[in-house]
Design a protein around this motif. Sequence first.
Motif, PDB file in Angstrom:
ATOM      1  N   ARG A   5       0.908  -1.137  -0.019  1.00  0.00           N
ATOM      2  CA  ARG A   5       0.053   0.145  -0.091  1.00  0.00           C
ATOM      3  C   ARG A   5       0.960   1.232   0.019  1.00  0.00           C
ATOM      4  O   ARG A   5       1.579   1.412   0.942  1.00  0.00           O
ATOM      5  CB  ARG A   5      -1.023  -0.003   1.306  1.00  0.00           C
ATOM      6  CG  ARG A   5      -1.954  -1.239   1.003  1.00  0.00           C
ATOM      7  CD  ARG A   5      -3.047  -1.410   2.324  1.00  0.00           C
ATOM      8  NE  ARG A   5      -3.731  -2.265   2.194  1.00  0.00           N
ATOM      9  CZ  ARG A   5      -4.546  -2.920   3.106  1.00  0.00           C
ATOM     10  NH1 ARG A   5      -4.301  -2.354   4.431  1.00  0.00           N
ATOM     11  NH2 ARG A   5      -5.136  -3.769   3.026  1.00  0.00           N
ATOM     12  N   ILE A   6       0.623   2.208  -1.056  1.00  0.00           N
ATOM     13  CA  ILE A   6       1.731   3.218  -1.115  1.00  0.00           C
ATOM     14  C   ILE A   6       1.020   4.590  -0.400  1.00  0.00           C
ATOM     15  O   ILE A   6       1.422   5.046   0.445  1.00  0.00           O
ATOM     16  CB  ILE A   6       1.825   3.498  -2.795  1.00  0.00           C
ATOM     17  CG1 ILE A   6       2.247   2.116  -3.280  1.00  0.00           C
ATOM     18  CG2 ILE A   6       3.156   4.763  -2.615  1.00  0.00           C
ATOM     19  CD1 ILE A   6       3.810   1.880  -2.611  1.00  0.00           C
ATOM     20  N   TYR A   7      -0.387   4.857  -1.104  1.00  0.00           N
ATOM     21  CA  TYR A   7      -1.024   6.020  -0.604  1.00  0.00           C
ATOM     22  C   TYR A   7      -2.445   5.680  -0.385  1.00  0.00           C
ATOM     23  O   TYR A   7      -2.948   5.013  -1.121  1.00  0.00           O
ATOM     24  CB  TYR A   7      -0.918   7.284  -1.748  1.00  0.00           C
ATOM     25  CG  TYR A   7       0.374   7.686  -2.078  1.00  0.00           C
ATOM     26  CD1 TYR A   7       1.499   7.637  -1.188  1.00  0.00           C
ATOM     27  CD2 TYR A   7       0.574   8.487  -3.295  1.00  0.00           C
ATOM     28  CE1 TYR A   7       2.631   8.194  -1.397  1.00  0.00           C
ATOM     29  CE2 TYR A   7       1.924   8.943  -3.501  1.00  0.00           C
ATOM     30  CZ  TYR A   7       2.830   8.736  -2.760  1.00  0.00           C
ATOM     31  OH  TYR A   7       3.847   9.548  -3.129  1.00  0.00           O
ATOM     32  N   PRO A   8      -3.009   6.103   0.711  1.00  0.00           N
ATOM     33  CA  PRO A   8      -4.434   6.151   0.811  1.00  0.00           C
ATOM     34  C   PRO A   8      -5.133   6.915  -0.033  1.00  0.00           C
ATOM     35  O   PRO A   8      -4.489   7.817  -0.694  1.00  0.00           O
ATOM     36  CB  PRO A   8      -4.696   6.355   2.200  1.00  0.00           C
ATOM     37  CG  PRO A   8      -3.438   7.402   2.708  1.00  0.00           C
ATOM     38  CD  PRO A   8      -2.550   7.009   1.700  1.00  0.00           C
ATOM     39  N   PRO A   9      -6.677   6.765  -0.184  1.00  0.00           N
ATOM     40  CA  PRO A   9      -7.356   7.615  -0.983  1.00  0.00           C
ATOM     41  C   PRO A   9      -7.290   8.987  -0.409  1.00  0.00           C
ATOM     42  O   PRO A   9      -7.268   9.448   0.798  1.00  0.00           O
ATOM     43  CB  PRO A   9      -8.838   7.313  -0.849  1.00  0.00           C
ATOM     44  CG  PRO A   9      -8.631   5.765  -0.211  1.00  0.00           C
ATOM     45  CD  PRO A   9      -7.576   5.730   0.566  1.00  0.00           C
ATOM     46  N   VAL A  10      -7.240  10.192  -1.285  1.00  0.00           N
ATOM     47  CA  VAL A  10      -7.732  11.382  -0.800  1.00  0.00           C
ATOM     48  C   VAL A  10      -9.132  11.871  -0.770  1.00  0.00           C
ATOM     49  O   VAL A  10      -9.819  11.596  -1.431  1.00  0.00           O
ATOM     50  CB  VAL A  10      -7.203  12.416  -1.799  1.00  0.00           C
ATOM     51  CG1 VAL A  10      -7.414  13.767  -1.700  1.00  0.00           C
ATOM     52  CG2 VAL A  10      -5.696  12.293  -2.348  1.00  0.00           C
ATOM     53  N   VAL A  11      -9.439  12.144   0.779  1.00  0.00           N
ATOM     54  CA  VAL A  11     -10.880  12.212   1.142  1.00  0.00           C
ATOM     55  C   VAL A  11     -11.116  13.720   1.770  1.00  0.00           C
ATOM     56  O   VAL A  11     -10.313  13.785   2.570  1.00  0.00           O
ATOM     57  CB  VAL A  11     -11.178  11.038   2.194  1.00  0.00           C
ATOM     58  CG1 VAL A  11     -12.795  11.279   2.332  1.00  0.00           C
ATOM     59  CG2 VAL A  11     -11.053   9.452   1.475  1.00  0.00           C
ATOM     60  N   ASN A  12     -11.785  14.496   0.981  1.00  0.00           N
ATOM     61  CA  ASN A  12     -12.132  15.753   1.201  1.00  0.00           C
ATOM     62  C   ASN A  12     -12.984  16.130   2.445  1.00  0.00           C
ATOM     63  O   ASN A  12     -14.041  15.093   2.148  1.00  0.00           O
ATOM     64  CB  ASN A  12     -12.351  16.597   0.125  1.00  0.00           C
ATOM     65  CG  ASN A  12     -11.274  16.920  -0.817  1.00  0.00           C
ATOM     66  OD1 ASN A  12      -9.897  16.640  -0.303  1.00  0.00           O
ATOM     67  ND2 ASN A  12     -11.504  16.922  -2.175  1.00  0.00           N
ATOM     68  N   HIS A  13     -12.659  16.894   3.439  1.00  0.00           N
ATOM     69  CA  HIS A  13     -13.824  17.113   4.553  1.00  0.00           C
ATOM     70  C   HIS A  13     -14.857  18.033   4.041  1.00  0.00           C
ATOM     71  O   HIS A  13     -14.444  18.929   3.345  1.00  0.00           O
ATOM     72  CB  HIS A  13     -12.892  17.766   5.510  1.00  0.00           C
ATOM     73  CG  HIS A  13     -13.641  17.990   6.927  1.00  0.00           C
ATOM     74  ND1 HIS A  13     -14.516  18.923   7.140  1.00  0.00           N
ATOM     75  CD2 HIS A  13     -13.742  17.234   8.030  1.00  0.00           C
ATOM     76  CE1 HIS A  13     -15.180  18.745   8.085  1.00  0.00           C
ATOM     77  NE2 HIS A  13     -14.518  17.724   8.881  1.00  0.00           N
ATOM     78  N   PRO A  14     -16.150  17.736   4.159  1.00  0.00           N
ATOM     79  CA  PRO A  14     -17.151  18.560   3.863  1.00  0.00           C
ATOM     80  C   PRO A  14     -17.137  20.115   3.867  1.00  0.00           C
ATOM     81  O   PRO A  14     -17.389  20.823   3.147  1.00  0.00           O
ATOM     82  CB  PRO A  14     -18.285  18.118   4.783  1.00  0.00           C
ATOM     83  CG  PRO A  14     -17.879  16.853   4.980  1.00  0.00           C
ATOM     84  CD  PRO A  14     -16.611  16.594   5.191  1.00  0.00           C
ATOM     85  N   GLU A  15     -16.746  20.396   5.221  1.00  0.00           N
ATOM     86  CA  GLU A  15     -16.790  21.849   5.627  1.00  0.00           C
ATOM     87  C   GLU A  15     -15.610  22.769   4.695  1.00  0.00           C
ATOM     88  O   GLU A  15     -15.763  23.828   4.399  1.00  0.00           O
ATOM     89  CB  GLU A  15     -16.616  22.291   6.863  1.00  0.00           C
ATOM     90  CG  GLU A  15     -17.728  21.833   7.599  1.00  0.00           C
ATOM     91  CD  GLU A  15     -17.693  22.246   9.330  1.00  0.00           C
ATOM     92  OE1 GLU A  15     -16.618  22.798   9.905  1.00  0.00           O
ATOM     93  OE2 GLU A  15     -18.155  21.490  10.160  1.00  0.00           O
ATOM     94  N   ILE A  16     -14.265  21.926   4.895  1.00  0.00           N
ATOM     95  CA  ILE A  16     -13.300  22.754   3.925  1.00  0.00           C
ATOM     96  C   ILE A  16     -13.297  22.425   2.509  1.00  0.00           C
ATOM     97  O   ILE A  16     -13.187  23.488   2.004  1.00  0.00           O
ATOM     98  CB  ILE A  16     -11.967  21.888   4.455  1.00  0.00           C
ATOM     99  CG1 ILE A  16     -11.556  21.901   5.822  1.00  0.00           C
ATOM    100  CG2 ILE A  16     -10.907  22.782   4.094  1.00  0.00           C
ATOM    101  CD1 ILE A  16     -11.909  23.145   6.477  1.00  0.00           C
ATOM    102  N   ALA A  17     -14.099  21.452   2.007  1.00  0.00           N
ATOM    103  CA  ALA A  17     -14.546  21.524   0.561  1.00  0.00           C
ATOM    104  C   ALA A  17     -15.320  22.578   0.352  1.00  0.00           C
ATOM    105  O   ALA A  17     -15.504  23.366  -0.725  1.00  0.00           O
ATOM    106  CB  ALA A  17     -15.347  20.170   0.279  1.00  0.00           C
ATOM    107  N   ASP A  18     -16.370  22.855   1.081  1.00  0.00           N
ATOM    108  CA  ASP A  18     -17.320  24.097   1.073  1.00  0.00           C
ATOM    109  C   ASP A  18     -16.387  25.424   1.045  1.00  0.00           C
ATOM    110  O   ASP A  18     -16.893  26.422   0.292  1.00  0.00           O
ATOM    111  CB  ASP A  18     -18.273  24.105   2.053  1.00  0.00           C
ATOM    112  CG  ASP A  18     -19.511  22.952   1.907  1.00  0.00           C
ATOM    113  OD1 ASP A  18     -19.414  22.345   0.878  1.00  0.00           O
ATOM    114  OD2 ASP A  18     -20.132  22.764   2.963  1.00  0.00           O
ATOM    115  N   LEU A  19     -15.563  25.374   1.793  1.00  0.00           N
ATOM    116  CA  LEU A  19     -14.590  26.561   2.009  1.00  0.00           C
ATOM    117  C   LEU A  19     -13.883  27.001   0.642  1.00  0.00           C
ATOM    118  O   LEU A  19     -13.973  27.890   0.093  1.00  0.00           O
ATOM    119  CB  LEU A  19     -13.588  26.466   3.017  1.00  0.00           C
ATOM    120  CG  LEU A  19     -12.516  27.812   2.940  1.00  0.00           C
ATOM    121  CD1 LEU A  19     -12.990  28.744   3.792  1.00  0.00           C
ATOM    122  CD2 LEU A  19     -11.268  26.885   3.715  1.00  0.00           C
TER     123      LEU A  19
END
Length: 411
Positions: A315-329
């Motif tokens: 396993r090299i990198y995990p998924p990139v998962v965006n936080h709802p509040e910061i994605a809204d920002l």
Amino acid sequence: MTLADSTQSQLSQRLSSPGSSSQIRPEVAALQGDLVNWRRHLHQHPELGFREELTSAFVARKLTEWGLEVQTGVAKTGVVALVRGERPGRTLAIRADMDALPIQEENEVPYRSQHDGVMHACGHDGHTAIALGTAYYLSQNRHLFNGQVKFLFQPAEEGPGGAQPMIEAGVLRNPEVDAIIGLHLWNNLPLGTVGVRTGPFMAAVEVFECTLSGKGGHGAMPHQTIDSIVLGAQIVNALQTIVARNVDPLEAAVVTVGEFHAGTAHNVIAGSAYLSGTVRYFKPELAELISHRFREVVEGVCASQGARAKLDYRRIYPPVVNHPEIADLIRRNATAVVDTPAGIVPECQTMGGEDMAFFLQEVPGCYFFLGSANEARQLSYPHHHPRFDFDETALAMGVEIFTRCVSDFLS
């Protein structure tokens, strides 16, 4: 302000003109010439992961000139810088990667790579220039925000990965980071667009290497052998059933065999074979399912033929998962910059991977794509191509989005 070539001399005027489709403030547009110069300097002097000595020295020198608190040698060649607002408050981190790729550049431009066999073919020179421009603007406008902004200039994103070593070096502490943002210039989107979404954004990256051991022999006497090519072909086909029959069809996953090497002659049955490839998925919960089934498939096919397998699954990198509040920002501030609802691409995703994922596992954050392709100017070659380049108008747009996010988050 000296620009690298005459075609760039109109950029700042275009960015700040009343008819411009993007809402770039004049003081940000005025930085465009410097942004281009910084980016082109970096493009001419690309360096591979954990070897970014010239790059980090250039970055640290600029940041120090502007009065930021600078730390060098972080995770070998990383640079961390802090700019403080007028009053105490929270901490927002901005991450930019600095490394280049082992590619020979084919662009015939004045700022082409001067390092043989090394090229900024993924836009990291632009990421670094945008972060530098943001740092300069904030250093001159500390009254616009409370708290502090921490800049993380990261080495080795392309491999073997510099995010985790930076985290282990403590870059998210002293002061504690409350949220983190970052961008990727993206030639899969046109200039003037932003790709941002809540939740899974980029895929996990896993790789495998598998050596199959059968029994070689004469091509006319297969009954005396264990044919590793037949064995490998069965494994390649069977691996596709992991996604087709084990993963929910509403989820996305990919199993790719990128290498298959076996055999030496037309009349010899190969006794061994080598396979390698990659696995990608968005949903973190798929990690155990796919790796478990992968091993079962390889071992099961080998057992059916009386063969053996040596499997190295990493396993090299995990998924990139965006936080709802910061994605809204990001979304609301990017909307103001691109000046049109059509400029926001809400469901933008890619099976490409990014070690920004490690930062997002530690603190709430968002990673997004800033469109940088311009087909009319032949600036639309894909990432990692020897003729990759991008429309530098995107540089000021990146600074504008970042600085708006800082003011919003730290107001």
